[in-house]
Each structure stands twice: as C-alpha cells, then as structure tokens.
Design a protein around this motif. Structure first.
Motif, PDB file in Angstrom:
ATOM      1  N   ILE A 237       0.845  -1.199   0.000  1.00 23.42           N
ATOM      2  CA  ILE A 237       0.000   0.000   0.000  1.00 23.42           C
ATOM      3  C   ILE A 237       0.879   1.247   0.000  1.00 23.42           C
ATOM      4  N   GLY A 238       1.874   1.265   0.883  1.00 24.82           N
ATOM      5  CA  GLY A 238       2.777   2.422   0.941  1.00 24.82           C
ATOM      6  C   GLY A 238       3.510   2.644  -0.357  1.00 24.82           C
ATOM      7  N   ASP A 239       3.968   1.551  -0.998  1.00 19.83           N
ATOM      8  CA  ASP A 239       4.711   1.682  -2.245  1.00 19.83           C
ATOM      9  C   ASP A 239       3.822   2.225  -3.362  1.00 19.83           C
ATOM     10  N   THR A 240       2.584   1.758  -3.434  1.00 18.05           N
ATOM     11  CA  THR A 240       1.689   2.198  -4.512  1.00 18.05           C
ATOM     12  C   THR A 240       1.244   3.638  -4.311  1.00 18.05           C
ATOM     13  N   VAL A 241       0.854   3.985  -3.105  1.00 16.12           N
ATOM     14  CA  VAL A 241       0.413   5.353  -2.830  1.00 16.12           C
ATOM     15  C   VAL A 241       1.539   6.355  -3.091  1.00 16.12           C
ATOM     16  N   SER A 242       2.790   5.942  -2.866  1.00 18.51           N
ATOM     17  CA  SER A 242       3.912   6.858  -3.069  1.00 18.51           C
ATOM     18  C   SER A 242       4.063   7.284  -4.525  1.00 18.51           C
ATOM     19  N   ASN A 243       3.431   6.559  -5.460  1.00 12.35           N
ATOM     20  CA  ASN A 243       3.455   6.973  -6.865  1.00 12.35           C
ATOM     21  C   ASN A 243       3.006   8.420  -7.040  1.00 12.35           C
ATOM     22  N   ILE A 244       2.017   8.821  -6.257  1.00 17.50           N
ATOM     23  CA  ILE A 244       1.441  10.154  -6.415  1.00 17.50           C
ATOM     24  C   ILE A 244       2.481  11.223  -6.114  1.00 17.50           C
ATOM     25  N   SER A 245       3.269  10.996  -5.079  1.00 13.33           N
ATOM     26  CA  SER A 245       4.347  11.923  -4.740  1.00 13.33           C
ATOM     27  C   SER A 245       5.445  11.880  -5.799  1.00 13.33           C
ATOM     28  N   ALA A 246       5.754  10.676  -6.298  1.00 16.57           N
ATOM     29  CA  ALA A 246       6.792  10.539  -7.322  1.00 16.57           C
ATOM     30  C   ALA A 246       6.414  11.279  -8.598  1.00 16.57           C
ATOM     31  N   ILE A 247       5.146  11.201  -8.995  1.00 21.54           N
ATOM     32  CA  ILE A 247       4.690  11.917 -10.194  1.00 21.54           C
ATOM     33  C   ILE A 247       4.771  13.427  -9.971  1.00 21.54           C
ATOM     34  N   ALA A 248       4.437  13.884  -8.768  1.00 24.02           N
ATOM     35  CA  ALA A 248       4.555  15.310  -8.460  1.00 24.02           C
ATOM     36  C   ALA A 248       6.005  15.770  -8.600  1.00 24.02           C
ATOM     37  N   ASP A 249       6.957  14.920  -8.182  1.00 22.45           N
ATOM     38  CA  ASP A 249       8.377  15.249  -8.344  1.00 22.45           C
ATOM     39  C   ASP A 249       8.768  15.291  -9.817  1.00 22.45           C
ATOM     40  N   TRP A 250       8.254  14.346 -10.597  1.00 20.76           N
ATOM     41  CA  TRP A 250       8.547  14.296 -12.032  1.00 20.76           C
ATOM     42  C   TRP A 250       8.050  15.573 -12.718  1.00 20.76           C
ATOM     43  N   GLU A 251       6.838  15.966 -12.372  1.00 19.02           N
ATOM     44  CA  GLU A 251       6.264  17.180 -12.968  1.00 19.02           C
ATOM     45  C   GLU A 251       7.008  18.432 -12.507  1.00 19.02           C
TER      46      GLU A 251
ATOM     47  N   ARG B 101      11.230   6.362 -12.885  1.00 18.50           N
ATOM     48  CA  ARG B 101      10.738   7.709 -12.612  1.00 18.50           C
ATOM     49  C   ARG B 101       9.251   7.773 -12.236  1.00 18.50           C
ATOM     50  N   PRO B 102       8.372   6.956 -12.845  1.00 17.86           N
ATOM     51  CA  PRO B 102       6.950   7.056 -12.486  1.00 17.86           C
ATOM     52  C   PRO B 102       6.630   6.680 -11.048  1.00 17.86           C
ATOM     53  N   SER B 103       7.546   5.990 -10.385  1.00 26.16           N
ATOM     54  CA  SER B 103       7.235   5.508  -9.035  1.00 26.16           C
ATOM     55  C   SER B 103       8.294   5.856  -8.009  1.00 26.16           C
ATOM     56  N   SER B 104       9.289   6.633  -8.403  1.00 28.21           N
ATOM     57  CA  SER B 104      10.410   6.886  -7.494  1.00 28.21           C
ATOM     58  C   SER B 104      10.804   8.355  -7.520  1.00 28.21           C
ATOM     59  N   GLY B 105      10.571   9.022  -6.390  1.00 27.47           N
ATOM     60  CA  GLY B 105      10.964  10.410  -6.249  1.00 27.47           C
ATOM     61  C   GLY B 105      11.602  10.626  -4.891  1.00 27.47           C
ATOM     62  N   ALA B 106      11.292  11.740  -4.257  1.00 35.32           N
ATOM     63  CA  ALA B 106      11.846  12.021  -2.935  1.00 35.32           C
ATOM     64  C   ALA B 106      11.496  10.924  -1.935  1.00 35.32           C
ATOM     65  N   CYS B 107      10.303  10.345  -2.097  1.00 34.66           N
ATOM     66  CA  CYS B 107       9.871   9.267  -1.204  1.00 34.66           C
ATOM     67  C   CYS B 107      10.864   8.113  -1.206  1.00 34.66           C
ATOM     68  N   HIS B 108      11.331   7.739  -2.392  1.00 28.77           N
ATOM     69  CA  HIS B 108      12.271   6.630  -2.495  1.00 28.77           C
ATOM     70  C   HIS B 108      13.687   7.056  -2.112  1.00 28.77           C
ATOM     71  N   GLU B 109      14.041   8.288  -2.384  1.00 29.59           N
ATOM     72  CA  GLU B 109      15.351   8.770  -1.944  1.00 29.59           C
ATOM     73  C   GLU B 109      15.465   8.675  -0.424  1.00 29.59           C
ATOM     74  N   ILE B 110      14.412   9.062   0.275  1.00 28.43           N
ATOM     75  CA  ILE B 110      14.412   8.986   1.736  1.00 28.43           C
ATOM     76  C   ILE B 110      14.527   7.533   2.193  1.00 28.43           C
TER      77      ILE B 110
END
Length: 353
Positions: A168-182, A241-250
């Motif tokens: 659940i945490g991994d899938t929901v984090s997509n939304i934050s990753a997309i915001a980082d991509w944009e 990139r679609p699923s990995s942003g600041a959330c995954h860096e942390i």
C-alpha cells in the motif's frame, strides 16, 4: 510517415484472483508459454517449500531450484544452473527477492519469466528492473518485463499482513513521485511520459481512495492491479521515474545509513511520500496520505518504525545523494539541517491535528 502508435512492453497475461495458483499449468499451456511443462521454478527455502508441495504434482516435468537470497551471486548461480537445459520458461515463485533473482537469471539465459507473487510488498513483481544485493550494497539491473503475472489472493492472505501494508505504501507513493517528475519538468525541462505518469498516478489514486482494507478481496485486487500497472508504467518510461521520487530517496537513505534497522521498503516510502507532499506545500494531500496510511496500519512518523527525529532528519538530508541526477522536491528546496528539522516539526504537528 509519423509514428501513429507505440508498442508497450507488458505481460501477455495477468491473472489476479483466488485459486489462480492451481490453474497455473493450464494458463501456461493455453497461452503457449509452456505446453509441455518444462519449467525451471525458482523458490525460497521457506514459505516457497509449502507452495512447492502444492504445485509439484501439477508440474511433474518442472525442475525446482532453491534460491538462497536476493543477491547478484544467487541470480548468476541460478542462470548457470538452468543454462542449456531446454526449458520453456522460468517461474519465479515467491516474494520480491525471489522474483528479482528469477528476472535476472531468465534474462541472462534468454528465457521468458513467469512471476508468481506470494506477497504484495512492493511494485517490483512486474517491473523491468531486478534489484539485487551486490558487493557495493544494492544495484538495479534492467531486465525484460515478465511474460505473465499470477497473483493468487488466497496465497496473499497467507503471507504476513505487514507485506500487504508495505505494498500500500509503495503504490500510494506513486502520487508523490509523479509530483516530483512534474516539478522536474517545470524547473529543469525533464521530459514527462504522459502515459507512464497516467498509469502510475491511477494506480496510486485507486489504492489511496479505496474504502476497503487488507482483509477484503476487492481491496487486495485493486492493490495487486496497482502494483502491476506501476511495473508497466516503468516499462513505458524506461526507468523508475513514475514511481520513485523524494519518497524513495528517503527510503534509500534509511537503507544506507541504518542497514541493520531499516523497515520494509513500502513502509519507508509511504512515510517519505507523506513528508514530501508536506514539503511541497500540499498540506491537505499530505494529511490524507497520513490518514490513509495510518488507517491501514502503516507508519506516518519515524518513531513508529524505530527511528528518532534526528535520524529521520539525517536521512532526509542524505537522501539526494542516493539518486544523483534525479530532481525532486528535496533537490529543489535544498534544505539545511535546521530547515529539515523545522519542516518535520510542522509536518508532525499537522498530521496530529
């Protein structure tokens, strides 16, 4: 002549339902993946042995290979063991480590991979990436997308519920990753693949907004579909990139700084996503993340996975070093230690209110 369409690398079949495991031989034959059952099945020496007892009578011509762990050495060893034995396909039966080892090994010997997931801990089950431990820590290796994905919801229920929560945490984090991509597109001009972003965002939103819980087949189906869609999104974009942003860096920072104490990947990226949304000023979204994660039993504060506030601050400060060249809200704000500490205090206050 303009290109009017594009081919999307994706599984030939995705089977998500109760009882799917027992129908695996029929699926492989019907889809012409393996009509004769000549398979190399990679599994663990733990829960995989129980499933082997169930499947072995249904796959009498399969050979079974026990995988010791999620390392590059294990993957190379598996490839060496199955090379030249005229198998139709490789079956990865287990969690993320087993499937990643099987992905790499099948790619090395040129065989298609069938991913049979026994838990829903993260989005790697359908991705074109194998994450394996090596002498320098952990590496990501490009591999073909699985030709088939099978997820038996009865098997998923037998796994520890913590693994479902991590997914659940991994899938929901997509939304934050997309915001980082944009954000990167606006600031640096990085190209955003709209189709990949749409798939990953849809996967995240479907789980975030679903009213059910980990005990519902309906919710588990949506979560499994979301993990598969995320993997396909990565295939489309050609990277994570679609699923990995600041959330995954942390999360990667936790893994590197505290390797003996880090939590499950999905637990860490869910917390990272909620905090990253707060950093970008999306306070309502951050609060919604925290509410949904908390409802499903996931951590929303570092203390809930055994880290102090100062350890969390250190992880956030170190996080950009884990993905050089990737631009997220962390690189954009370039916060000092004191600024991170203040931002965390505001985040903790906001989600508690």
């Amino acid at each position: 002549m303009p290109v009017l369409t594009r081919l999307i690398p994706s599984p030939v079949v995705v089977d998500i339902r109760p009882g799917a495991l027992e129908d695996l031989p029929v699926l492989l034959a019907d889809q012409r993946i393996s009509s004769g059952g000549r398979l190399a099945v990679a599994t663990s020496n733990g829960s995989g042995q129980v499933l082997r007892e169930r499947l072995a009578p249904l796959l009498p011509d399969a050979d079974w290979y026990e995988v010791a762990g999620g390392t590059i050495d294990a993957a190379v060893g598996l490839a060496d063991d199955i090379k030249g034995k005229r198998y139709d396909a490789v079956v990865g039966l287990g969690g993320g480590k087993i499937i990643d080892v099987a992905k790499y090994a099948s790619a090395r010997v040129g065989l298609p991979l069938v991913a049979v997931a026994t838990n829903l801990a993260h989005d790697g089950l359908c991705s074109p990436v194998a994450t394996l431990d090596n002498d320098n820590g952990r590496g990501s290796y490009g591999v073909p997308t699985p030709i088939a994905v099978v997820i038996d919801l009865e098997v998923i229920r037998e796994a520890p519920v913590r693994f479902v929560r991590a997914g659940i945490g991994d899938t929901v984090s997509n939304i934050s990753a997309i915001a980082d991509w944009e954000l990167s597109h606006r600031v640096t001009g990085e190209k955003v693949d709209g189709l990949a972003a749409a798939m990953a965002r849809t996967a995240g939103e479907s789980v975030l907004r679903h009213p059910g819980g980990v005990g519902d087949d309906g919710f588990l189906t949506v979560l499994a579909e979301g993990l598969v869609l995320t993997g396909i999104a990565m295939s489309i974009s050609g990277d994570t990139r679609p699923s990995s942003g600041a959330c995954h860096e942390i999360s990667h920072a936790f893994d590197l700084l505290y390797p003996q104490r880090c939590a499950l990947h999905g637990e860490q990226v869910g917390l990272g996503a909620a905090f990253a949304m707060h950093l970008r000023g999306a306070r309502e979204e951050s609060a919604l993340f925290a509410e949904v994660l908390g409802r499903h039993g996931l951590p929303v504060l570092p203390g809930e996975i055994g880290f102090s506030v100062e350890e969390f601050v250190r992880a956030v400060e170190y996080a950009p070093q884990t993905r050089p060249g990737r631009f997220t809200i962390l690189e954009h704000l370039d916060l000092s230690t004191d600024q991170i500490r203040d931002a965390y205090a505001d985040y903790a206050k906001t989600i508690r209110s």
